[in-house]
Every structure is written in C-alpha cells, then in structure tokens.
Scaffold this motif. Structure first.
Motif, short mmCIF file in Angstrom:
data_model
loop_
_atom_site.label_atom_id
_atom_site.label_comp_id
_atom_site.label_asym_id
_atom_site.label_seq_id
_atom_site.Cartn_x
_atom_site.Cartn_y
_atom_site.Cartn_z
N GLU A 150 16.15 -37.47 -23.20
CA GLU A 150 16.20 -38.44 -24.29
C GLU A 150 15.56 -37.88 -25.57
O GLU A 150 15.39 -38.62 -26.54
CB GLU A 150 15.52 -39.75 -23.87
CG GLU A 150 16.22 -40.41 -22.70
CD GLU A 150 15.63 -41.76 -22.33
OE1 GLU A 150 14.89 -42.35 -23.16
OE2 GLU A 150 15.91 -42.24 -21.23
N GLU A 151 15.20 -36.59 -25.53
CA GLU A 151 14.61 -35.91 -26.69
C GLU A 151 13.39 -36.67 -27.22
O GLU A 151 13.21 -36.86 -28.43
CB GLU A 151 15.66 -35.72 -27.79
CG GLU A 151 16.83 -34.85 -27.34
CD GLU A 151 17.84 -34.60 -28.45
OE1 GLU A 151 17.75 -35.30 -29.49
OE2 GLU A 151 18.69 -33.72 -28.30
N LEU A 152 12.54 -37.09 -26.27
CA LEU A 152 11.30 -37.77 -26.62
C LEU A 152 10.20 -36.75 -26.86
O LEU A 152 10.32 -35.58 -26.49
CB LEU A 152 10.89 -38.71 -25.48
CG LEU A 152 11.89 -39.79 -25.09
CD1 LEU A 152 11.45 -40.48 -23.80
CD2 LEU A 152 12.04 -40.82 -26.21
N ASP A 153 9.12 -37.21 -27.48
CA ASP A 153 7.96 -36.35 -27.68
C ASP A 153 6.77 -36.77 -26.84
O ASP A 153 5.91 -35.95 -26.52
CB ASP A 153 7.54 -36.37 -29.16
CG ASP A 153 8.52 -35.64 -30.06
OD1 ASP A 153 9.12 -34.64 -29.59
OD2 ASP A 153 8.70 -36.06 -31.22
N TYR A 189 1.02 -51.71 -32.38
CA TYR A 189 1.86 -50.60 -31.91
C TYR A 189 2.63 -50.92 -30.63
O TYR A 189 3.42 -50.11 -30.17
CB TYR A 189 1.04 -49.33 -31.75
CG TYR A 189 -0.02 -49.34 -30.65
CD1 TYR A 189 -0.39 -50.49 -29.98
CD2 TYR A 189 -0.65 -48.15 -30.27
CE1 TYR A 189 -1.35 -50.48 -28.98
CE2 TYR A 189 -1.60 -48.12 -29.27
CZ TYR A 189 -1.96 -49.30 -28.63
OH TYR A 189 -2.90 -49.29 -27.64
N ARG A 229 2.14 -43.35 -31.60
CA ARG A 229 2.99 -44.34 -32.27
C ARG A 229 2.94 -44.21 -33.78
O ARG A 229 3.93 -44.42 -34.48
CB ARG A 229 2.59 -45.75 -31.82
CG ARG A 229 3.15 -46.14 -30.44
CD ARG A 229 4.65 -46.29 -30.51
NE ARG A 229 5.29 -46.53 -29.24
CZ ARG A 229 5.54 -47.74 -28.72
NH1 ARG A 229 5.12 -48.82 -29.34
NH2 ARG A 229 6.18 -47.86 -27.59
N GLY A 233 6.15 -42.06 -33.98
CA GLY A 233 7.06 -43.21 -34.11
C GLY A 233 7.47 -43.78 -32.77
O GLY A 233 7.40 -43.11 -31.74
N LYS A 234 7.89 -45.03 -32.77
CA LYS A 234 8.21 -45.75 -31.54
C LYS A 234 9.43 -45.20 -30.81
O LYS A 234 9.57 -45.36 -29.60
CB LYS A 234 8.41 -47.23 -31.83
CG LYS A 234 7.14 -47.95 -32.26
CD LYS A 234 7.36 -49.44 -32.46
CE LYS A 234 6.05 -50.13 -32.83
NZ LYS A 234 6.24 -51.59 -33.02
N LYS A 235 10.34 -44.56 -31.53
CA LYS A 235 11.52 -44.01 -30.88
C LYS A 235 11.23 -42.72 -30.13
O LYS A 235 11.92 -42.37 -29.18
CB LYS A 235 12.63 -43.77 -31.92
CG LYS A 235 13.22 -45.05 -32.49
CD LYS A 235 14.38 -44.78 -33.42
CE LYS A 235 14.98 -46.06 -33.95
NZ LYS A 235 16.12 -45.80 -34.87
N LYS A 236 10.21 -42.00 -30.56
CA LYS A 236 9.85 -40.72 -29.94
C LYS A 236 8.67 -40.86 -28.97
O LYS A 236 8.42 -39.95 -28.17
CB LYS A 236 9.50 -39.70 -31.02
CG LYS A 236 10.69 -39.24 -31.85
CD LYS A 236 11.66 -38.41 -31.01
CE LYS A 236 12.76 -37.82 -31.88
NZ LYS A 236 13.69 -36.96 -31.07
N ILE A 238 7.24 -43.47 -26.18
CA ILE A 238 7.58 -44.69 -25.45
C ILE A 238 6.61 -44.93 -24.29
O ILE A 238 5.83 -44.04 -23.93
CB ILE A 238 9.03 -44.63 -24.90
CG1 ILE A 238 9.15 -43.58 -23.78
CG2 ILE A 238 10.02 -44.34 -26.02
CD1 ILE A 238 10.48 -43.65 -23.04
#
Length: 298
Positions: A150-153, A189, A229, A233-236, A238
């Motif tokens: 999901e290309e998260l960080d 957050y 957060r 950011g919230k998209k990266k 979770i």
C-alpha cells in the motif's frame, strides 16, 4: 526441562487439532504456540531487509519465547536485535544463545533504547515489539507486506480493540484510554491506542529530522504516533488492530509515575515545551555483538 515439555504439548496440540485454549493457558505457552500453530508461509520472500528491535531490561523469562515466536525466511534479510539497558539478569546471554544481535545502551530509558536502535538497525524496514510475549510476532510478515503493497510509511498497532483477557489490568486499561483520549484531544490525530509499542515503518522516515522522536522515556511511544500523523500524514501513517496478550515476566513500568510523565509530555508537546535531552543515535563506544565487545562475549 520445562520449556521442552511445553514445546511437546504444543506440537501435540497442533497434530491433533485440539483447540488452543483447551491446552495453552499461561502467557509463556501462548507465546511459544506461534512456533507450531501459526507457521507463516509466503509464496515469495518480500524483497526487503527488516530489523526487529526489542528494547530489553531484565527480560530473561520472556526473551527466548519472544524471539522463537518471530517468523523466519519471509524477507530477503531479517535482523533481530535487542537494545539492552544494562540488564542484570541473563537477558544478553539468552540473546546471544539465540543468535540475535545485542546492542548495549548504557543510557537509561525506553525511548533512549529506541532512539539508539533506530540508527543502529541495518534493515530498510523497522519493526518494534516488547520482549515480553505481549505482541503477536506471527503477524509481522503481513504487516510488512501491507506497508509495501500500500506504499505506506508507518503502521502503528492498536492493542485495545483485540486485547485478550488478562493482558491489561483495569487500572492500566483506564490509563491507556485516558492517555489516548488526551492525545486525540491535543492533536486531533485519530489514533485509538497512543501507547502501543508495536510499529512497522520505513527507516528512511528519519531522514526528515522532524520525524525523529525526542523523548528518552516512555512518552516516546506516543510521540512516534504524533510525529507520524503530523509529518507523514494520515494516508501514509495508519493504525491496524492486533491481538494483545498477557505479559510474561515482571514489568519495568511504573504505573502512576509513567502515566503522569506521559500525560505531561502530551501537553508539553502540544504547546512546544518539550526538550531534547540527549543526541539522536548511539554513542560511538556502545558495545555491540557485531563488534564482539558485549561483556558476555568475552
């Protein structure tokens, strides 16, 4: 010996397909069960190097089962490392016997151990857990895979939604809720469990100095989520719910003292009043088993 007997029971449970809870009742056995009843298989190894960091201080009772419960052979390179805060028991000896890396951090603090370990880690992906059998090591490969797919960080693991019976006293449960509520109130957050110590993230996030946590104590845990957060950011960044299990061994946490420190930190951080007391990363002369200078190696 006792551990061999437990392993035999676990293998028997696996072969006969008995329900886990009919045979495995105490925390250490529940931790050991993952070797036999939750073997992790992946069609292909994940093309990534991973370091699992376990901060330790006097964890001789639970370290072995915790290390044994970590799946193997699911990524290109897996490093398991304890960052030890001057244990006075056999923690480092057990780690060396298990063939994992030992880094000795003489400066005190849970957060200090991580601020050292994050730099010392060799892997591109870092996973954190406590060395007390509370976190589900068997889900680590899936969490890393999700981070990549999901290309998260950053992933933080919520313990509160799936906490098992006996894993948290009523006082600790209330304390976690209270601190998490204050963190949401202060920063908005949206993190349910501000105190979770299980995270999965890319080491590269620390290339941005704004993402480097500052606290050397227990508040580092909530600070990691605040920074993730805010900076990522919230998209990266979770939150995912995972099981949380009863602890093996005596806890080093001090309920009232650590709770108060965490609460003070939340609001100090909110108003920019927190201060960094030690530098980022390990000391140049920290002993490390890779260098052969851990006392137990002599």
């Amino acid at each position: 010996n006792e551990v061999d007997i437990r392993r035999t029971l676990l293998q028997y449970a696996c072969r006969t397909l008995l329900r886990l809870r009919n045979m495995i009742n105490n925390p250490m056995d529940r931790c050991l069960q993952n070797e036999f009843l939750s073997p992790h298989t992946m069609a292909d190894k994940l093309p990534v190097s991973v370091t699992i960091i376990l901060p330790t201080r006097n964890e001789e009772e639970a370290l072995g089962p915790t290390v044994d419960s970590i799946p193997r052979d699911w990524c290109d390179e897996l490093e398991i490392m304890i960052v030890d805060g001057n244990s006075t028991d056999k923690t480092r000896e057990i780690a060396l016997e298990k063939g994992i890396r030992v880094h000795l951090e003489p400066r005190k603090g849970y957060g200090r151990a991580y601020r050292t370990g994050f730099v010392a880690a060799k892997g591109d992906i870092i996973v954190t857990m406590d060395a007390d059998c509370t976190y589900p090591a068997e889900v680590v490969p899936d969490l890393v895979k999700r981070l990549l797919d999901e290309e998260l960080d950053f992933i933080t693991c919520d313990r509160l939604s799936l906490a098992e019976e006996g894993s948290m006293s009523g006082l600790h449960g209330f304390g976690n809720w209270m601190l998490s509520f204050n963190a949401r109130l202060a920063f908005g957050y949206g993190i349910k469990d501000s105190q979770s110590g299980m995270w999965v993230f890319r080491k590269s996030i620390f290339e941005n100095e704004k993402m480097r946590p500052t606290n050397d104590g227990m508040p580092l845990s909530e600070e990691m989520k605040i920074l993730a957060r805010r900076v990522l950011g919230k998209k990266k960044a979770i939150e995912i719910s995972v099981p949380y299990r009863p602890r093996v061994g005596e806890a080093e946490i001090h309920t009232w003292g650590d709770g108060w420190k965490n609460l003070k930190f939340i609001w100090a951080k909110r108003f920019g009043l927190n201060r960094t007391r030690t530098e980022w990363g390990p000391l140049d002369d920290n002993p490390d088993s890779l260098n052969g200078d851990i006392p137990e190696q002599s």
